[in-house]
Design a protein around this motif. Structure first.
Motif, PDB file in Angstrom:
ATOM      1  N   ALA A 116       0.911  -0.949  -0.347  1.00 52.14           N
ATOM      2  CA  ALA A 116      -0.132   0.040  -0.387  1.00 52.14           C
ATOM      3  C   ALA A 116       1.096   0.904  -0.217  1.00 52.14           C
ATOM      4  O   ALA A 116       1.260   2.063   1.452  1.00 52.14           O
ATOM      5  N   PRO A 117       1.326   1.526  -1.216  1.00 51.84           N
ATOM      6  CA  PRO A 117       2.370   2.765  -0.977  1.00 51.84           C
ATOM      7  C   PRO A 117       1.155   3.743  -0.994  1.00 51.84           C
ATOM      8  O   PRO A 117       0.362   3.425  -1.265  1.00 51.84           O
ATOM      9  N   ILE A 118       2.136   4.645  -0.344  1.00 53.25           N
ATOM     10  CA  ILE A 118       1.944   6.426   0.233  1.00 53.25           C
ATOM     11  C   ILE A 118       1.834   7.021  -1.017  1.00 53.25           C
ATOM     12  O   ILE A 118       2.936   7.361  -1.571  1.00 53.25           O
ATOM     13  N   VAL A 119       0.505   7.470  -1.512  1.00 56.22           N
ATOM     14  CA  VAL A 119       0.235   8.175  -2.882  1.00 56.22           C
ATOM     15  C   VAL A 119       1.220  10.179  -2.902  1.00 56.22           C
ATOM     16  O   VAL A 119       1.915   9.882  -3.849  1.00 56.22           O
ATOM     17  N   PHE A 120       1.395  10.186  -1.596  1.00 52.72           N
ATOM     18  CA  PHE A 120       1.343  11.395  -1.638  1.00 52.72           C
ATOM     19  C   PHE A 120       3.840  11.506  -0.926  1.00 52.72           C
ATOM     20  O   PHE A 120       4.199  12.146  -0.771  1.00 52.72           O
ATOM     21  N   GLU A 121       3.788  10.178  -1.027  1.00 50.66           N
ATOM     22  CA  GLU A 121       5.439  10.177  -1.045  1.00 50.66           C
ATOM     23  C   GLU A 121       6.608  10.874  -1.748  1.00 50.66           C
ATOM     24  O   GLU A 121       5.695   9.871  -3.546  1.00 50.66           O
ATOM     25  N   PRO A 122       6.941  11.655  -2.178  1.00 51.47           N
ATOM     26  CA  PRO A 122       7.516  11.908  -2.861  1.00 51.47           C
ATOM     27  C   PRO A 122       8.414  11.067  -3.431  1.00 51.47           C
ATOM     28  O   PRO A 122       8.784  10.692  -5.249  1.00 51.47           O
ATOM     29  N   ARG A 123       9.000   9.539  -3.062  1.00 44.85           N
ATOM     30  CA  ARG A 123       9.449   8.660  -3.972  1.00 44.85           C
ATOM     31  C   ARG A 123       8.367   8.183  -4.763  1.00 44.85           C
ATOM     32  O   ARG A 123       8.850   7.847  -5.634  1.00 44.85           O
ATOM     33  N   GLU A 124       7.456   7.262  -4.574  1.00 48.47           N
ATOM     34  CA  GLU A 124       6.342   7.340  -4.939  1.00 48.47           C
ATOM     35  C   GLU A 124       5.977   7.886  -5.951  1.00 48.47           C
ATOM     36  O   GLU A 124       5.092   7.091  -6.933  1.00 48.47           O
ATOM     37  N   VAL A 125       6.024   9.231  -5.697  1.00 47.02           N
ATOM     38  CA  VAL A 125       5.313   9.827  -6.938  1.00 47.02           C
ATOM     39  C   VAL A 125       5.929   9.788  -8.265  1.00 47.02           C
ATOM     40  O   VAL A 125       6.198   9.363  -9.035  1.00 47.02           O
ATOM     41  N   LEU A 126       7.436   9.864  -7.178  1.00 47.03           N
ATOM     42  CA  LEU A 126       8.601   9.663  -8.969  1.00 47.03           C
ATOM     43  C   LEU A 126       8.250   7.913  -9.125  1.00 47.03           C
ATOM     44  O   LEU A 126       8.473   7.961 -11.165  1.00 47.03           O
ATOM     45  N   ALA A 127       8.061   7.499  -8.281  1.00 50.43           N
ATOM     46  CA  ALA A 127       8.079   6.259  -9.137  1.00 50.43           C
ATOM     47  C   ALA A 127       6.902   5.100 -10.023  1.00 50.43           C
ATOM     48  O   ALA A 127       6.590   5.283 -11.181  1.00 50.43           O
TER      49      ALA A 127
END
Length: 448
Positions: A116-127
């Motif tokens: 369950a990735p955190i949609v507002f984590e910066p690294r997840e946004v780039l991923a």
């Protein structure tokens, strides 16, 4: 114990074998304002985490304010119970922290790649942006360049002071690009590069920049966008630590002196297809024009990412080699997008607008979103500054106006994720309003 990332277990065991004196490791992740948060773990617990053991931190750590304040954004913080969220270890990032007084390790953690990735984590946004591009057969190659200032360790009346070199104790108060400055500050600069390399960062060229005590360090090109952004984030952390060790203060503040140039985060991006052909050189470089047009079209809406605070917006006034409009040009350092001279295989865009204190994951995500938008829309760009010095599109230089522009931009909502855009803009809006809750000495002098 069987690790879900087999190489990860080997990495941890090899690290412990070669560094038996290290008892603790900092598990760190970058938040929205660009600060690392995390936990200090005993080394003997790391293998359990690698084998699939739980690694949880509060979900809302990511959206703390610049000064650590808690902001109510939608249901977050005050209405969601501040839940924990799963993180994972990032393979290849377990390294020695060389600038601390005691033996210590550090390792990146992230929610991307978890259930369950955190949609507002910066690294997840780039991923998510990179994954979408891979699905379209687009493969970026990226290199960051970061400018920063050295200051004396001690402030004077709250203001930074020029650094003094350790050879003759003279203040570096002359703005120049002389090679001698590299010699005068060689001990601290040399250790900064070595500390970066010990983190796995391919730090390469060092340049003395225009401002007093200002330097730039370049990184190698990478075909892994996440790792490239990791490098930029880790470099900032190690550079600050090494500076303090040598009696200096290192800062990536975008505009520390009004009378001297600001510090930028320049990002070189090429994009290739599945066969390894450079898409920016395709169709007699028409694709390059399309990519440029897309970046320029999205640029005004991305200003809160490129200039994330009131000081970063000051960088766009009256300095050399910094654009005041969304513009582009061949070999032009006063354009937002510079196209360096290169052979077709290495054709690239150098995006020069972001301040050095911007979040590298989000900067790269915004740039790639612009390139993607341009390659799909296939519109022609405005005239380059080489042929029209007045060419360019206005972008907002007011924080609240820039946030309104980003939050209402449907293309950015789609490209970066609507939930992220809303959380990010509300975080920055509340940071800005909190910053403004102060009456400066100048206000009293002018208006009392």
């Amino acid at each position: 114990m069987t690790s879900p990332y087999p190489d990860l277990m080997t990495e941890i065991r090899d690290f412990r074998l070669h560094h038996p004196d290290i008892r603790y490791v900092d598990l760190i992740c970058l938040d929205i304002p660009g600060h690392f948060y995390g936990k200090r773990y005993p080394m003997d617990m790391l293998e359990k985490v690698a084998a699939g053991g739980s690694l949880k931190l509060p979900q809302n750590c990511i959206q703390l304010g610049l000064q650590g304040g808690v902001y109510e954004i939608g249901d977050y913080f005050f209405k969601d119970g501040d839940p924990d969220a799963e993180r994972r270890l990032v393979p290849g990032t377990l390294k020695v922290v060389s600038w601390e007084a005691q033996p210590l390790g550090q390792m990146l953690i992230t929610s991307d790649g978890t259930a369950a990735p955190i949609v507002f984590e910066p690294r997840e946004v780039l991923a998510r942006v990179l994954e979408r591009l891979r699905g379209k057969g687009i493969h970026p190659v990226v290199a960051f360049e970061l400018e920063f200032y050295l200051f004396d360790k001690h402030l004077r009346d709250g203001h930074p002071q020029y650094p003094r070199d350790q050879l003759c104790n003279d203040a570096d108060d002359q703005p120049n690009m002389h090679i001698d400055r590299l010699s005068r500050f060689a001990p601290v600069l040399g250790e900064m590069v070595e500390a970066a390399r010990s983190q796995g960062v391919d730090a390469t060229v060092i340049t003395a920049e225009h401002g007093p005590g200002q330097f730039e360090i370049n990184f190698g090109h990478l075909d892994d966008g996440l790792r490239a952004a990791d490098w930029a984030a880790l470099f900032c952390r190690s550079t600050r630590g090494v500076a303090l060790k040598h009696g200096y203060r290192a800062s990536f503040m975008a505009k520390p002196y009004l009378q001297h140039p600001g510090s930028g985060m320049h990002v070189h991006v090429s994009v290739y297809d599945e066969a390894g052909l450079n898409l920016l050189a395709d169709d007699d470089q028409r694709s390059l024009g399309h990519a440029v047009a897309g970046c320029l079209e999205l640029l005004p809406g991305c200003m809160p990412v490129f200039a994330p605070n009131i000081n970063a917006l000051r960088r766009f006034g009256g300095s050399v080699n910094i654009a005041n409009r969304a513009s582009w040009g061949m070999e032009s350092r006063d354009a937002s997008l510079r196209i360096p001279d290169s052979d077709p295989h290495n054709r690239r865009i150098e995006h020069r607008l972001a301040g050095a204190d911007a979040n590298p994951y989000l900067v790269l995500a915004a740039i790639l979103a612009g390139i993607e938008h341009g390659l799909e829309a296939r519109r022609e760009p405005i005239a380059p500054v080489n042929t029209d010095r007045n060419s360019g599109v206005e972008f907002p230089l007011d924080m609240l106006a820039s946030l309104d522009g980003m939050q209402s931009n449907p293309d950015l909502q789609t490209a970066l994720g609507a939930e992220f855009v809303n959380v990010y803009c509300e975080n920055k809006r509340q940071d800005h309003l909190a910053f403004m809750q102060d009456i400066s000495a100048r206000e009293y002098r002018w208006y009392l």
